[in-house]
Design a protein around this motif. Structure first.
Motif, PDB file in Angstrom:
ATOM      1  N   HIS A   1     -25.845-106.418 -67.448  1.00 28.60           N
ATOM      2  CA  HIS A   1     -26.471-108.044 -67.225  1.00 28.60           C
ATOM      3  C   HIS A   1     -27.365-108.495 -68.742  1.00 28.60           C
ATOM      4  O   HIS A   1     -27.962-109.143 -69.330  1.00 28.60           O
ATOM      5  CB  HIS A   1     -27.193-107.688 -66.165  1.00 28.60           C
TER       6      HIS A   1
ATOM      7  N   LEU B   1     -27.681-116.706 -65.177  1.00 25.25           N
ATOM      8  CA  LEU B   1     -26.963-117.049 -64.532  1.00 25.25           C
ATOM      9  C   LEU B   1     -25.431-116.469 -65.405  1.00 25.25           C
ATOM     10  O   LEU B   1     -24.593-116.427 -65.453  1.00 25.25           O
ATOM     11  CB  LEU B   1     -25.847-118.706 -64.945  1.00 25.25           C
TER      12      LEU B   1
ATOM     13  N   ASP C   1     -25.351-112.860 -65.397  1.00 25.37           N
ATOM     14  CA  ASP C   1     -24.374-112.095 -64.651  1.00 25.37           C
ATOM     15  C   ASP C   1     -23.422-112.557 -64.417  1.00 25.37           C
ATOM     16  O   ASP C   1     -22.461-111.697 -63.245  1.00 25.37           O
ATOM     17  CB  ASP C   1     -25.530-113.157 -62.769  1.00 25.37           C
ATOM     18  N   ALA C   2     -22.985-114.066 -64.761  1.00 26.68           N
ATOM     19  CA  ALA C   2     -21.558-114.044 -65.179  1.00 26.68           C
ATOM     20  C   ALA C   2     -21.012-112.686 -65.303  1.00 26.68           C
ATOM     21  O   ALA C   2     -19.511-112.062 -64.815  1.00 26.68           O
ATOM     22  CB  ALA C   2     -21.090-115.384 -65.071  1.00 26.68           C
TER      23      ALA C   2
ATOM     24  N   ARG D   1     -27.358-114.697 -56.152  1.00 23.22           N
ATOM     25  CA  ARG D   1     -26.814-113.588 -57.352  1.00 23.22           C
ATOM     26  C   ARG D   1     -25.881-113.682 -57.160  1.00 23.22           C
ATOM     27  O   ARG D   1     -24.702-112.786 -57.925  1.00 23.22           O
ATOM     28  CB  ARG D   1     -27.531-112.481 -57.426  1.00 23.22           C
TER      29      ARG D   1
ATOM     30  N   PHE E   1     -21.713-114.090 -56.668  1.00 22.65           N
ATOM     31  CA  PHE E   1     -21.375-114.359 -56.396  1.00 22.65           C
ATOM     32  C   PHE E   1     -20.293-114.498 -55.395  1.00 22.65           C
ATOM     33  O   PHE E   1     -19.269-116.112 -55.418  1.00 22.65           O
ATOM     34  CB  PHE E   1     -20.529-114.464 -57.640  1.00 22.65           C
TER      35      PHE E   1
ATOM     36  N   THR F   1     -31.933-117.716 -60.117  1.00 29.09           N
ATOM     37  CA  THR F   1     -31.346-118.289 -59.146  1.00 29.09           C
ATOM     38  C   THR F   1     -31.249-119.769 -58.745  1.00 29.09           C
ATOM     39  O   THR F   1     -30.230-120.609 -57.924  1.00 29.09           O
ATOM     40  CB  THR F   1     -31.778-117.712 -57.447  1.00 29.09           C
TER      41      THR F   1
ATOM     42  N   SER G   1     -27.381-121.756 -58.308  1.00 31.25           N
ATOM     43  CA  SER G   1     -26.418-120.422 -57.306  1.00 31.25           C
ATOM     44  C   SER G   1     -25.668-121.084 -57.187  1.00 31.25           C
ATOM     45  O   SER G   1     -24.214-120.501 -56.582  1.00 31.25           O
ATOM     46  CB  SER G   1     -27.289-119.955 -55.977  1.00 31.25           C
TER      47      SER G   1
ATOM     48  N   ARG H   1     -22.537-120.372 -59.218  1.00 28.06           N
ATOM     49  CA  ARG H   1     -22.515-118.735 -59.196  1.00 28.06           C
ATOM     50  C   ARG H   1     -21.018-119.235 -58.189  1.00 28.06           C
ATOM     51  O   ARG H   1     -20.299-117.946 -57.831  1.00 28.06           O
ATOM     52  CB  ARG H   1     -23.769-118.115 -58.264  1.00 28.06           C
ATOM     53  N   SER H   2     -20.700-119.301 -57.047  1.00 27.11           N
ATOM     54  CA  SER H   2     -20.166-119.817 -55.598  1.00 27.11           C
ATOM     55  C   SER H   2     -18.984-120.021 -56.285  1.00 27.11           C
ATOM     56  O   SER H   2     -17.889-119.476 -55.987  1.00 27.11           O
ATOM     57  CB  SER H   2     -20.696-120.985 -54.429  1.00 27.11           C
TER      58      SER H   2
END
Length: 306
Positions: free
Chosen positions: A119, A191, A194-195, A227, A229, A246, A249, A252-253
């Protein structure tokens, strides 16, 4: 604002001493993004092995996504988090510790540490992209942050005071570019980082698993759950956790539903996200009014899904 001459003069005064000091007895891979290891305390064999494992992991990240900004890993003893300094230093503890509401501590395992360092490396990758995409707005800021990072690295190698680094960081924090950056870009960077991690590990819940632990207090769960996904986050939840990690978010979904284990598809998805983020930031910078959380998510999703 110009910090270059002052910083370079300090670096010149300390460079020879820094080169003479052996700060990393642990050998690094012959190639890869980790250019140096610095240990806050003398490393044990276990700490050395952990550092090498983390360096190998970042080498694999670099090969997977074909992006390889150079970073220095600073290995501390124990802490509750890790960080990237927006220059080239990633700080990560040997023991990443979490606490429940009663003060009981839980130590992250090696897999969790690897997800966290991946990350942080995502931030380093995106900084290199932004240094080009937003050169006019933030080019000088990134150059100054890199110079401060260089001085911080020298201080860490020599084990001397970081007061000058703190003073220069404070001075830089008063600049217009710094204020604009930290009002606009951090949520996008979180984001992206995290991705990159969930794509690399082929697990939409990779960051959630890295940060979740037994008896996590609800006050902390509310910042970790968004966070993930793999979950369907709702617009109603946005204002329950208005944190840079966040705020996006809902995106992320959607990314979680588009994930693939195919390496080429991973690269393409990350490029799509990179493009969508750049377009969204450009629109936000051009707007006279700040975006609501709903508007920021909708705008970024619009660009991502095109």
């Amino acid at each position: 604002m110009k910090l270059r001459h002052y910083i370079l003069s300090l670096l010149t005064l300390t460079a020879l001493s820094a080169q003479a000091q052996d700060t990393s007895p642990c050998p690094l891979p012959a190639s890869g993004p980790v250019q140096k290891l610095i240990f806050v305390a003398n490393p044990t064999p276990a700490a050395c092995q952990l550092a090498q494992d983390l360096a190998d992991t970042l080498g694999s990240v670099s090969r997977t996504f074909q992006m390889s900004p150079k970073v220095t890993l600073v290995i501390g003893e124990q802490a509750g988090n890790a960080s990237f300094d927006n220059g080239h230093i990633i700080r990560i503890p040997q023991r990443l510790l979490f606490a429940d509401s009663l003060g009981n501590q839980y130590q992250a395992n090696t897999d969790q540490l690897k997800a966290v360092v991946v990350h942080e490396y995502g931030h380093a990758i995106l900084k290199e992209i932004w240094a080009q995409d937003f050169r006019e707005e933030f080019g000088e800021l990134f150059a100054n942050l890199e110079e401060i990072s260089e001085l911080a690295e020298t201080n860490l190698e020599l084990k001397i005071s970081s007061r000058a680094v703190r003073q220069m960081s404070s001075q830089l924090a008063n600049s217009d570019a710094y204020g604009l950056y930290f009002r606009t870009l951090p949520a996008y960077s979180e984001l992206y980082a995290d991705a990159l991690a969930v794509l690399f590990f082929n697990d939409p819940s990779a960051m959630y698993k890295a940060l979740h632990y037994p008896q996590i207090p609800p006050s902390k769960e509310v910042f970790v759950g968004p966070r993930d996904f793999a979950k369907d986050h709702s617009a109603d939840d946005l204002h329950a956790h208005p944190d840079e990690h966040t705020k996006l978010s809902l995106v992320r979904s959607v990314i979680g539903k588009h994930m693939s284990s195919d390496i080429e598809q991973k690269r393409l998805l990350l490029k799509r996200l990179e493009r969508a983020i750049t377009l969204s930031i450009r629109e936000e910078l051009d707007s006279e009014m700040p975006s609501s959380l709903e508007e920021a998510n909708a705008r970024l999703l619009g660009h991502f899904l095109k």
